[in-house]
Scaffold this motif. Structure first.
Motif, PDB file in Angstrom:
ATOM      1  N   LYS A 128     -12.200  -2.244   1.642  1.00  0.00           N
ATOM      2  CA  LYS A 128     -13.544  -1.975   0.240  1.00  0.00           C
ATOM      3  C   LYS A 128     -13.141  -1.585  -0.483  1.00  0.00           C
ATOM      4  CE  LYS A 128     -16.868   0.342   2.943  1.00  0.00           C
ATOM      5  NZ  LYS A 128     -17.563   1.387   3.232  1.00  0.00           N
ATOM      6  N   LEU A 129     -12.148  -1.314  -1.204  1.00  0.00           N
ATOM      7  CA  LEU A 129     -10.968  -1.261  -2.534  1.00  0.00           C
ATOM      8  C   LEU A 129     -10.623  -2.445  -2.989  1.00  0.00           C
ATOM      9  CD1 LEU A 129     -10.591   1.054  -4.404  1.00  0.00           C
ATOM     10  CD2 LEU A 129      -8.335   1.100  -3.277  1.00  0.00           C
ATOM     11  N   LEU A 130     -10.135  -3.056  -2.144  1.00  0.00           N
ATOM     12  CA  LEU A 130      -9.457  -4.449  -2.824  1.00  0.00           C
ATOM     13  C   LEU A 130     -10.855  -5.122  -2.653  1.00  0.00           C
ATOM     14  CD1 LEU A 130      -6.352  -4.295  -0.169  1.00  0.00           C
ATOM     15  CD2 LEU A 130      -6.670  -5.135  -2.641  1.00  0.00           C
ATOM     16  N   LYS A 131     -12.050  -4.716  -2.141  1.00  0.00           N
ATOM     17  CA  LYS A 131     -13.071  -6.281  -1.615  1.00  0.00           C
ATOM     18  C   LYS A 131     -12.213  -6.954  -0.820  1.00  0.00           C
ATOM     19  CE  LYS A 131     -15.421  -4.664  -5.766  1.00  0.00           C
ATOM     20  NZ  LYS A 131     -14.766  -3.804  -6.789  1.00  0.00           N
ATOM     21  N   ALA A 132     -11.528  -7.211  -0.115  1.00  0.00           N
ATOM     22  CA  ALA A 132     -10.713  -8.029   1.110  1.00  0.00           C
ATOM     23  C   ALA A 132     -12.308  -8.619   1.871  1.00  0.00           C
ATOM     24  CB  ALA A 132      -9.097  -7.599   1.110  1.00  0.00           C
ATOM     25  N   LYS A 133     -12.035  -9.330   2.015  1.00  0.00           N
ATOM     26  CA  LYS A 133     -12.718  -9.704   3.605  1.00  0.00           C
ATOM     27  C   LYS A 133     -11.773  -9.846   5.501  1.00  0.00           C
ATOM     28  CE  LYS A 133     -16.069 -12.536   2.918  1.00  0.00           C
ATOM     29  NZ  LYS A 133     -16.518 -13.734   1.428  1.00  0.00           N
ATOM     30  N   GLU A 134     -10.430  -9.917   4.404  1.00  0.00           N
ATOM     31  CA  GLU A 134      -9.803 -10.425   6.165  1.00  0.00           C
ATOM     32  C   GLU A 134      -8.195  -8.841   5.587  1.00  0.00           C
ATOM     33  OE1 GLU A 134      -8.966 -10.606   9.564  1.00  0.00           O
ATOM     34  OE2 GLU A 134     -11.306 -10.656   8.919  1.00  0.00           O
ATOM     35  N   ILE A 135      -7.898  -8.256   5.628  1.00  0.00           N
ATOM     36  CA  ILE A 135      -6.132  -7.739   6.443  1.00  0.00           C
ATOM     37  C   ILE A 135      -5.641  -7.643   7.470  1.00  0.00           C
ATOM     38  CG2 ILE A 135      -7.086  -6.388   3.886  1.00  0.00           C
ATOM     39  CD1 ILE A 135      -7.125  -4.210   5.515  1.00  0.00           C
ATOM     40  N   HIS A 136      -4.239  -7.477   7.133  1.00  0.00           N
ATOM     41  CA  HIS A 136      -3.719  -7.370   8.169  1.00  0.00           C
ATOM     42  C   HIS A 136      -2.092  -7.435   8.040  1.00  0.00           C
ATOM     43  CE1 HIS A 136      -2.965 -11.414   8.543  1.00  0.00           C
ATOM     44  NE2 HIS A 136      -1.991 -11.900   8.957  1.00  0.00           N
ATOM     45  N   LEU A 137      -1.535  -6.687   8.994  1.00  0.00           N
ATOM     46  CA  LEU A 137      -0.294  -5.724   8.289  1.00  0.00           C
ATOM     47  C   LEU A 137       0.395  -7.188   8.469  1.00  0.00           C
ATOM     48  CD1 LEU A 137       0.789  -2.683  10.228  1.00  0.00           C
ATOM     49  CD2 LEU A 137       0.913  -3.513   8.071  1.00  0.00           C
ATOM     50  N   ALA A 138       1.466  -6.982   6.954  1.00  0.00           N
ATOM     51  CA  ALA A 138       2.265  -8.544   7.611  1.00  0.00           C
ATOM     52  C   ALA A 138       3.179  -7.828   8.089  1.00  0.00           C
ATOM     53  CB  ALA A 138       3.493  -8.811   5.925  1.00  0.00           C
ATOM     54  N   SER A 139       3.853  -9.603   8.752  1.00  0.00           N
ATOM     55  CA  SER A 139       5.087  -8.830   9.890  1.00  0.00           C
ATOM     56  C   SER A 139       6.174  -9.343   9.128  1.00  0.00           C
ATOM     57  CB  SER A 139       5.182 -10.585  10.817  1.00  0.00           C
ATOM     58  OG  SER A 139       5.729 -11.807   9.391  1.00  0.00           O
ATOM     59  N   GLU A 140       7.373  -8.685   9.738  1.00  0.00           N
ATOM     60  CA  GLU A 140       8.350  -8.330   9.198  1.00  0.00           C
ATOM     61  C   GLU A 140       9.044  -9.177   9.048  1.00  0.00           C
ATOM     62  OE1 GLU A 140      11.573  -6.139  11.375  1.00  0.00           O
ATOM     63  OE2 GLU A 140      10.479  -4.747  12.601  1.00  0.00           O
ATOM     64  N   VAL A 162       1.117  -1.519   0.215  1.00  0.00           N
ATOM     65  CA  VAL A 162       0.134   0.353   0.113  1.00  0.00           C
ATOM     66  C   VAL A 162       0.803   0.978  -0.416  1.00  0.00           C
ATOM     67  CG1 VAL A 162      -2.014   1.015   1.216  1.00  0.00           C
ATOM     68  CG2 VAL A 162      -1.297  -1.274   1.113  1.00  0.00           C
ATOM     69  N   VAL A 163       0.987   2.324  -0.808  1.00  0.00           N
ATOM     70  CA  VAL A 163       1.212   3.391  -1.038  1.00  0.00           C
ATOM     71  C   VAL A 163       0.973   4.160  -0.630  1.00  0.00           C
ATOM     72  CG1 VAL A 163       3.096   4.454  -2.599  1.00  0.00           C
ATOM     73  CG2 VAL A 163       2.660   2.200  -2.929  1.00  0.00           C
ATOM     74  N   LEU A 164       1.493   5.380  -0.044  1.00  0.00           N
ATOM     75  CA  LEU A 164       0.654   6.310   0.700  1.00  0.00           C
ATOM     76  C   LEU A 164       2.140   7.888   0.478  1.00  0.00           C
ATOM     77  CD1 LEU A 164      -1.109   4.553   3.341  1.00  0.00           C
ATOM     78  CD2 LEU A 164      -2.412   6.520   2.377  1.00  0.00           C
ATOM     79  N   ARG A 165       1.408   8.803   1.043  1.00  0.00           N
ATOM     80  CA  ARG A 165       1.778  10.357   0.888  1.00  0.00           C
ATOM     81  C   ARG A 165       2.568   9.830   2.327  1.00  0.00           C
ATOM     82  NH1 ARG A 165      -0.436  15.379  -1.704  1.00  0.00           N
ATOM     83  NH2 ARG A 165      -0.451  15.875   0.614  1.00  0.00           N
ATOM     84  N   GLY A 166       3.810  10.223   2.534  1.00  0.00           N
ATOM     85  CA  GLY A 166       4.245  10.046   4.617  1.00  0.00           C
ATOM     86  C   GLY A 166       3.551  11.369   4.935  1.00  0.00           C
ATOM     87  N   ASP A 167       2.806  11.892   4.041  1.00  0.00           N
ATOM     88  CA  ASP A 167       1.040  13.266   5.454  1.00  0.00           C
ATOM     89  C   ASP A 167       0.659  12.452   5.595  1.00  0.00           C
ATOM     90  OD1 ASP A 167       1.577  13.531   2.766  1.00  0.00           O
ATOM     91  OD2 ASP A 167       1.435  15.403   3.357  1.00  0.00           O
ATOM     92  N   TYR A 168       0.435  11.449   5.053  1.00  0.00           N
ATOM     93  CA  TYR A 168      -0.826  10.651   5.395  1.00  0.00           C
ATOM     94  C   TYR A 168      -0.715   9.186   5.954  1.00  0.00           C
ATOM     95  CZ  TYR A 168      -3.517  14.579   1.997  1.00  0.00           C
ATOM     96  OH  TYR A 168      -4.443  15.272   1.564  1.00  0.00           O
ATOM     97  N   ASP A 169      -2.236   9.214   6.908  1.00  0.00           N
ATOM     98  CA  ASP A 169      -2.042   7.506   7.777  1.00  0.00           C
ATOM     99  C   ASP A 169      -3.001   6.693   6.143  1.00  0.00           C
ATOM    100  OD1 ASP A 169      -0.164   7.964   9.263  1.00  0.00           O
ATOM    101  OD2 ASP A 169      -2.043   9.083  10.555  1.00  0.00           O
ATOM    102  N   ILE A 170      -3.187   5.329   6.686  1.00  0.00           N
ATOM    103  CA  ILE A 170      -4.178   4.398   5.933  1.00  0.00           C
ATOM    104  C   ILE A 170      -4.794   4.937   6.783  1.00  0.00           C
ATOM    105  CG2 ILE A 170      -2.344   2.630   6.732  1.00  0.00           C
ATOM    106  CD1 ILE A 170      -3.342   1.106   3.787  1.00  0.00           C
ATOM    107  N   ASN A 171      -5.942   4.469   5.706  1.00  0.00           N
ATOM    108  CA  ASN A 171      -7.745   4.078   6.248  1.00  0.00           C
ATOM    109  C   ASN A 171      -7.371   2.378   5.871  1.00  0.00           C
ATOM    110  OD1 ASN A 171     -10.054   4.257   7.268  1.00  0.00           O
ATOM    111  ND2 ASN A 171     -10.971   5.367   6.215  1.00  0.00           N
ATOM    112  N   GLU A 172      -7.766   1.748   6.884  1.00  0.00           N
ATOM    113  CA  GLU A 172      -7.350  -0.146   6.930  1.00  0.00           C
ATOM    114  C   GLU A 172      -9.396  -0.118   5.525  1.00  0.00           C
ATOM    115  OE1 GLU A 172      -6.672  -2.709   9.732  1.00  0.00           O
ATOM    116  OE2 GLU A 172      -4.236  -1.613   9.881  1.00  0.00           O
ATOM    117  N   GLU A 173     -10.239   0.886   6.581  1.00  0.00           N
ATOM    118  CA  GLU A 173     -11.376   0.673   6.408  1.00  0.00           C
ATOM    119  C   GLU A 173     -11.272   0.836   5.288  1.00  0.00           C
ATOM    120  OE1 GLU A 173     -13.896  -1.124   8.004  1.00  0.00           O
ATOM    121  OE2 GLU A 173     -12.594  -1.786   9.337  1.00  0.00           O
ATOM    122  N   LYS A 174     -11.385   1.671   4.256  1.00  0.00           N
ATOM    123  CA  LYS A 174     -11.176   2.292   2.984  1.00  0.00           C
ATOM    124  C   LYS A 174     -10.570   1.125   1.860  1.00  0.00           C
ATOM    125  CE  LYS A 174     -12.020   6.651   3.787  1.00  0.00           C
ATOM    126  NZ  LYS A 174     -11.268   8.647   3.651  1.00  0.00           N
TER     127      LYS A 174
END
Length: 566
Positions: A307-319, A292-304
């Motif tokens: 919806k955009l991905l039409k995904a049911k489950e998303i979570h951050l990948a671990s290191e 997911v690519v965003l400008r540095g001055d914005y925070d990601i909205n996981e709900e959006k």
RNA sequence: CGGGAUGUAGCGCAGUCUGGUUUAGCGCGCCUCGUUCGGGACGAGGAGGUCGGGGGUUCAAAUCCCCCCAUCCCGACCA
């Protein structure tokens, strides 16, 4: 009511556990007392306030055509298994067994029960639409209760449910509820905003929240002062502050950035504003890894994003996942030359910019002059960011503001989620079996007194709006010479209103004034020197300190007037 | 769930580091008597504590060690 035998106490000291002003004042005024984490007793004064809120809610619900009922607080588990929420609701749902070993839950909400009831009774279109409500205790085993009764585990809630044939009926009831809510909150003296909201785990698409604006609020609201646009932060959209970069695309270049992993440190390392940097975050989804690519001055909205991905489950990948499965270096992840590894979802603001800095997918390395389109191509572009202060209104282009508030009411169009799972259907005119269209409408009743205090207090204490004040007036004799007359006055007034306290305690007048102001009684009826000298009784308003002198002949009439109109 | 902190009289706290004249104190509140009495009065006297619980170390534990419990605050992955 005579105060000398009333179960109450006040405190000069601020209780150590209270952070919010409403919590502090409610404890100091002796309205509530904590029993355990997230569990509170309402003492007589506090209960009178709560009871007034309950009455207002009941009156407005009844006026809106809703029918009151009462569902049990303890519910059998099988209904929750049927609706799927036995598994979905998580640890907030408190479960336990009875002596026979059957499983039960303490109701966090009542959709299951009410739908089951409707399924049995509302079998014909001739009965629809129907709206019912209850004012009932709920229990949610919150991770972290806070702010006194603002986020308690056990709380009082008004929940209403509507059952409709179609969207047209639904819309009508939704609007009726919405205006009922407006009346409820304005009668409570609350300054509220109606905002578009996410419906969360309850389900459904259309949803509005009533937010009482307060810096102590847990929710963030975006609002536009010029056109009136407002929405919950999770749902709000905006025109980004910096529209299109006009500069030329420069040559892509690799630079060394040893140990510079965060946007903040990169920004100061390169002396560039955060909006010229790209942050790339990797999510694990059922469709595989997504960058997911965003400008540095914005925070990601996981709900959006979901919806955009039409995904049911998303979570951050671990290191580990990022390093081992994608071969990328956490802290230096970027979209350039990585399309073979994963798909990139890009926020629309990125596409308008030029010459960004982004991770080079190598330790201690970034690219400069990264240009979207030229150096990487997105799989999807959309709005996946949280609105931030300084963004512009999507409707009129004026500056948006982000404010805090407390959610006090919530309206949902639930759709068919519960009716289809729990088999609530009816026969229409044509004899066809159709699922009932449901709506659900909540008010956080026990949270309202706290919200009111947040909006109505000063250095001396609480200032209750007349309609929710525990008592409307208190008779204060200031000396022994006026005590007897104050008693006569009390006995006389008691016949016309039970909303009047008599402070017959054998203490100095100053204490009585302070207590009355801390608790927030709207009117003080002072029988003291002025009475001895001029034969006049004084009425002092809590709100603005206005002092009114009246003769004992006129006191009843004047008081009735003030108690009604404030 | 992760991190931080706290638990001593109804409330707010000191004492704990460095174990022992501490019969465990102070302020508010509470009770009695007197003087006060228009914005949290004053004097005198008094009641109130298994120091969160359990175990251990020690001649001796509020104080040191271990376990548990409770409460509050922050965070929950923004590379």
């Amino acid at each position: 009511m005579r105060l000398s035998h009333y179960l109450f106490f006040t405190s000069k000291q601020v209780p150590a556990e209270a952070e919010l002003i409403s919590h502090q004042l409610m404890l100091r005024a002796g309205l509530i007392k904590q029993v355990a984490s997230g569990l509170y007793s309402f003492l007589p004064l506090g209960y009178r306030i709560l009871d007034k809120v309950v009455s207002i809610v009941r009156e407005e619900m009844d006026k809106a055509g809703a029918q009151q009922l009462l569902l049990p607080f303890v519910q059998p588990a099988d209904l929750w298994k049927k609706s799927g929420r036995w598994d979905e609701y998580g640890e907030e749902l408190l479960r336990f067994q009875d002596r026979k070993g059957s499983w039960f839950v303490l109701s966090p909400t009542h959709e299951e029960l009410i739908t089951d009831l409707a399924a049995e009774i509302l079998t014909s279109y001739k009965k629809l639409p129907v709206t019912v409500y209850q004012i009932q205790i709920k229990f949610r085993d919150e991770i972290r209760p806070r702010g006194g009764v603002i986020r308690a585990r056990e709380f009082l809630m008004k929940d209403a449910y509507s059952f409709c044939e179609d969207e047209e009926q639904m819309k009508d009831i939704y609007e009726r509820m919405r205006s009922a809510y407006e009346r409820v909150f304005s009668r409570c003296g609350l300054d509220c905003k109606v905002v578009e909201a996410e419906s969360g785990p309850i389900g459904g698409d259309i949803s509005h929240e009533f937010i009482a604006l307060s810096p102590a609020g847990e929710d963030k609201v975006v609002e536009c002062n010029s056109c009136g646009y407002s929405a919950k932060l999770e749902r709000a959209t905006s025109i980004p502050s910096q529209q299109v970069d006009k500069e030329d695309e420069k040559q892509l270049e690799e630079i060394e950035t040893p140990g510079v992993k965060s946007i903040e440190s990169l920004s100061s390392f390169l002396a560039l504003p955060m909006r010229k940097l790209l942050k790339t975050i990797i999510y694990q989804t059922e469709k595989g890894y997504v960058g997911v690519v965003l400008r540095g001055d914005y925070d990601i909205n996981e709900e959006k994003l979901k919806k955009l991905l039409k995904a049911k489950e998303i979570h951050l990948a671990s290191e580990e996942e990022v390093r081992e499965e994608l071969g990328m270096e956490v802290g230096f992840v970027g979209p350039v030359e990585a399309n073979n590894k994963l798909l990139f979802v890009v926020d629309e603001t990125v596409m308008q910019g030029k010459n960004f800095v982004a991770g080079a997918n190598k330790k201690d390395t970034h690219f400069v002059n990264v240009n979207p389109g030229r150096d990487f191509s997105p799989y999807l572009v959309g709005d996946i960011r949280f609105v931030s202060e300084g963004d512009k209104c999507p409707l009129c282009g004026s500056l948006l503001q982000v404010k805090r508030g407390l959610e006090v009411g919530h309206l949902f169009n639930l759709g068919y989620r519960y009716s289809s799972k729990l088999g609530a259907s009816f026969l229409d005119k044509m004899g066809n079996k159709r699922p009932i269209l449901m709506g659900c409408y909540g008010i956080g009743v026990s949270r309202i007194p706290a919200a009111i205090v947040e909006q109505n207090h000063d250095d001396e204490g609480i200032i209750w709006p007349m309609e929710v004040a525990p008592f409307k007036a208190v008779i204060i004799p200031t000396s022994n010479e006026t005590f007897n007359f104050s008693q006569q006055l009390y006995l006389k007034l008691r016949d016309v209103s039970e909303e009047i306290l008599w402070d017959d305690r054998d203490i100095s007048a100053g204490v009585k004034f302070k207590d009355s102001d801390l608790i927030g009684i709207p009117l003080k009826i002072i029988v003291g020197n002025t009475f001895l000298k001029e034969g006049k009784i004084e009425i002092k308003k809590r709100k603005d300190g206005q002092l009114i002198k009246v003769s004992k002949e006129k006191i009843v009439g004047k008081l009735m007037e003030l108690m009604q109109y404030g």
